[in-house]
Design an enzyme around this catalytic site. Structure first.
Site, PDB file in Angstrom:
ATOM      1  CB  CYS A  40       5.608   5.725  -9.511  1.00 49.39           C
ATOM      2  SG  CYS A  40       4.084   4.814 -10.142  1.00 49.39           S
ATOM      3  CB  SER A  42       2.143   3.831  -7.258  1.00 49.01           C
ATOM      4  OG  SER A  42       1.189   4.106  -8.131  1.00 49.01           O
ATOM      5  CG  HIS A  45      -1.843   6.322  -4.636  1.00 49.78           C
ATOM      6  ND1 HIS A  45      -2.992   7.546  -4.393  1.00 49.78           N
ATOM      7  CD2 HIS A  45      -2.037   6.308  -6.061  1.00 49.78           C
ATOM      8  CE1 HIS A  45      -2.632   7.912  -5.508  1.00 49.78           C
ATOM      9  NE2 HIS A  45      -2.604   7.564  -6.667  1.00 49.78           N
ATOM     10  CG  HIS A  61       6.679   1.199  -7.496  1.00 52.67           C
ATOM     11  ND1 HIS A  61       6.589   2.604  -7.034  1.00 52.67           N
ATOM     12  CD2 HIS A  61       6.248   1.199  -8.064  1.00 52.67           C
ATOM     13  CE1 HIS A  61       5.251   2.795  -8.046  1.00 52.67           C
ATOM     14  NE2 HIS A  61       5.589   2.261  -8.529  1.00 52.67           N
ATOM     15  CB  CYS A 169       7.102   2.286 -13.101  1.00 52.90           C
ATOM     16  SG  CYS A 169       5.293   2.484 -11.968  1.00 52.90           S
TER      17      CYS A 169
HETATM   18  C1  CXF Z   1       1.511   0.271  -9.678  1.00 51.75           C
HETATM   19  C2  CXF Z   1      -0.017  -0.925 -10.575  1.00 51.75           C
HETATM   20  C3  CXF Z   1       0.195  -1.174  -8.493  1.00 51.75           C
HETATM   21  C4  CXF Z   1       1.074  -1.926  -7.945  1.00 51.75           C
HETATM   22  C5  CXF Z   1       1.663  -0.870  -7.991  1.00 51.75           C
HETATM   23  C6  CXF Z   1       2.365  -0.284  -8.927  1.00 51.75           C
HETATM   24  N1  CXF Z   1       1.496   0.523 -11.162  1.00 51.75           N
HETATM   25  C7  CXF Z   1       2.214   1.999 -11.042  1.00 51.75           C
HETATM   26  O1  CXF Z   1       2.802   3.039  -9.986  1.00 51.75           O
HETATM   27 ZN    ZN Z   2       4.663   3.465 -10.425  1.00 52.14          ZN
END
Ligand code: CXF
Ligand code: ZN
Length: 375
Positions: A40, A42, A45, A61, A169
């Site tokens: 993902c 995220s 990030h 996640h 997710c």
């Molecule tokens: C995120 C939202 C904020 C926390 C981590 C996951 N959603 C999607 O990746």
């Molecule tokens: Zn995610």
């Protein structure tokens, strides 16, 4: 027990695949043999440092796998059950779980620590015992995950785990935004800014809700091609000229703007993409902010008058405002009927050893909707 996992020691440095010692599940926890996990944005990030986390850490996640062991008091799953792992556990007891918003469960406050809910860790580096942090309690870039029972949902055994892992997710976040957080009436119009995995899932949600026009906006032509495949009726390439994009959206909507917009970028371009999403909506329209990324930077470019004079609504959405214990089964039903496409969202399958390359491909931005790691 010993397992292999991808450990991040420093931001923007390749993750190291190494042996990790994993403790058995404690009370209220389960051990899952991972079958598949998605890459993902995220996770990327966390890798770049836009979303800071204590290191060393095992990322990942969203996932799916098979229960191998359960701790004391676990009742909703047993050894051998197939499960989807979600990044937001639901305790079922707090005010939010009780009022239809388990995505805002109070357990969310404990997700940033890198430890389990009791404050301890289950993972150590095998070579020297160095404690490893978890991500959002599930750390799926590993052969096994020990996580709370509250983070997993039992699913039927015939389902392909390498596809339904997306429900933990990405798919749920995008599809849920379009179908839970707003109520698109047949024929209404939607702008989707950012057409990665989440945006493509939102396009599917808008289409299934009967949206009349779905306008996709992205920097990358390849993403716009995918957006059309999933139901976008119009595609506009973002060449960093917001005025030109808004003009085009006005032309498509008879000068009105769209009823809804959703922003899925959340990265360092958020000031630009949020501006596009905000200006895309009509008077009285609703913009959803779904993307996350530069979590510590204030980027939202609007004045109070922008809201009041146009009576616009801006709403944040977390995990698609989903009630995952009932929404994921609904999505599985739609998947089995062919009404939503998870298979087409998976642009590539790879092994855990390929994880660093997979992150680079996300950063390149043009190649992939969702990459799935299979164990
Ligand atoms: C995120 C939202 C904020 C926390 C981590 C996951 N959603 C999607 O990746
Ligand atoms: Zn995610």
């Amino acid at each position: 027990m010993r397992m292999k996992a991808a450990v991040l020691y420093e931001v923007q440095q390749p993750m190291v695949i190494e042996e990790i010692e994993l403790d058995p599940p404690k009370a209220g926890e389960v051990m899952i043999k991972m079958a598949a996990t998605g890459v993902c944005h995220s996770d990327v990030h966390y890798f770049t440092g836009h979303m800071p986390r204590e290191k060393p850490i095992i990322l990942g996640h969203e996932g799916a796998g098979v229960v191998t062991e359960v701790g004391a008091g676990v009742t909703s799953v047993a050894q051998g059950d197939h499960v989807v792992l979600t990044f937001l556990p639901s305790c079922g007891r707090c005010r939010w779980c009780h009022t239809g918003h388990p995505n805002m469960c109070d357990l969310g406050a404990k997700l940033r620590t890198g430890k389990m809910l009791d404050g301890t860790s289950r993972m150590r580096r095998a070579s020297d015992g160095l404690e490893i942090n978890n991500l959002l309690l599930i750390s799926t870039y590993a052969e096994y995950s020990v996580c709370p029972e509250d983070s997993v949902l039992k699913v039927e055994k015939h389902l392909p785990l390498e596809k339904i892992c997306l429900l933990g997710c990405g798919f749920t976040t995008g599809f849920g935004a379009a179908t839970n957080a707003i109520h698109i009436r047949p024929g209404e119009t939607v702008t989707v800014v950012g057409c990665g995995g989440l945006g493509l899932a939102a396009i599917q949600g808008a289409k299934l809700s009967g949206a009349g026009k779905i306008i996709a906006v992205d920097i990358h032509e390849e993403k716009l091609t995918m957006a059309r495949k999933f139901g976008a009726t119009h595609a506009i390439q973002n060449r960093h000229d917001a005025d030109a994009i808004i003009k085009e959206i006005e032309e498509i909507t008879w000068g009105v703007g769209t009823d809804y917009s959703m922003e899925f970028v959340g990265a360092d371009q958020t000031d630009e993409t949020a501006d596009i999403a905000f200006r895309a909506i009509r008077k009285g329209g609703t913009m959803l902010m779904v993307g996350v990324g530069m979590v510590e930077k204030k980027t939202f470019p609007i004045t109070p008058a922008d809201l009041t004079h146009w009576q616009k609504t801006v709403q944040g959405v977390l995990f698609g405002d989903a009630q995952f214990r009932s929404d994921i089964p609904r999505y599985i039903g739609l998947y089995e009927q062919g009404k939503i496409d998870l298979d087409g969202m998976v642009t590539r399958e790879l092994g855990l050893d390929d994880i660093n390359g997979a992150f680079q491909d996300v950063l390149a931005g043009n190649k992939v909707a969702r990459q799935v790691i299979r164990f």
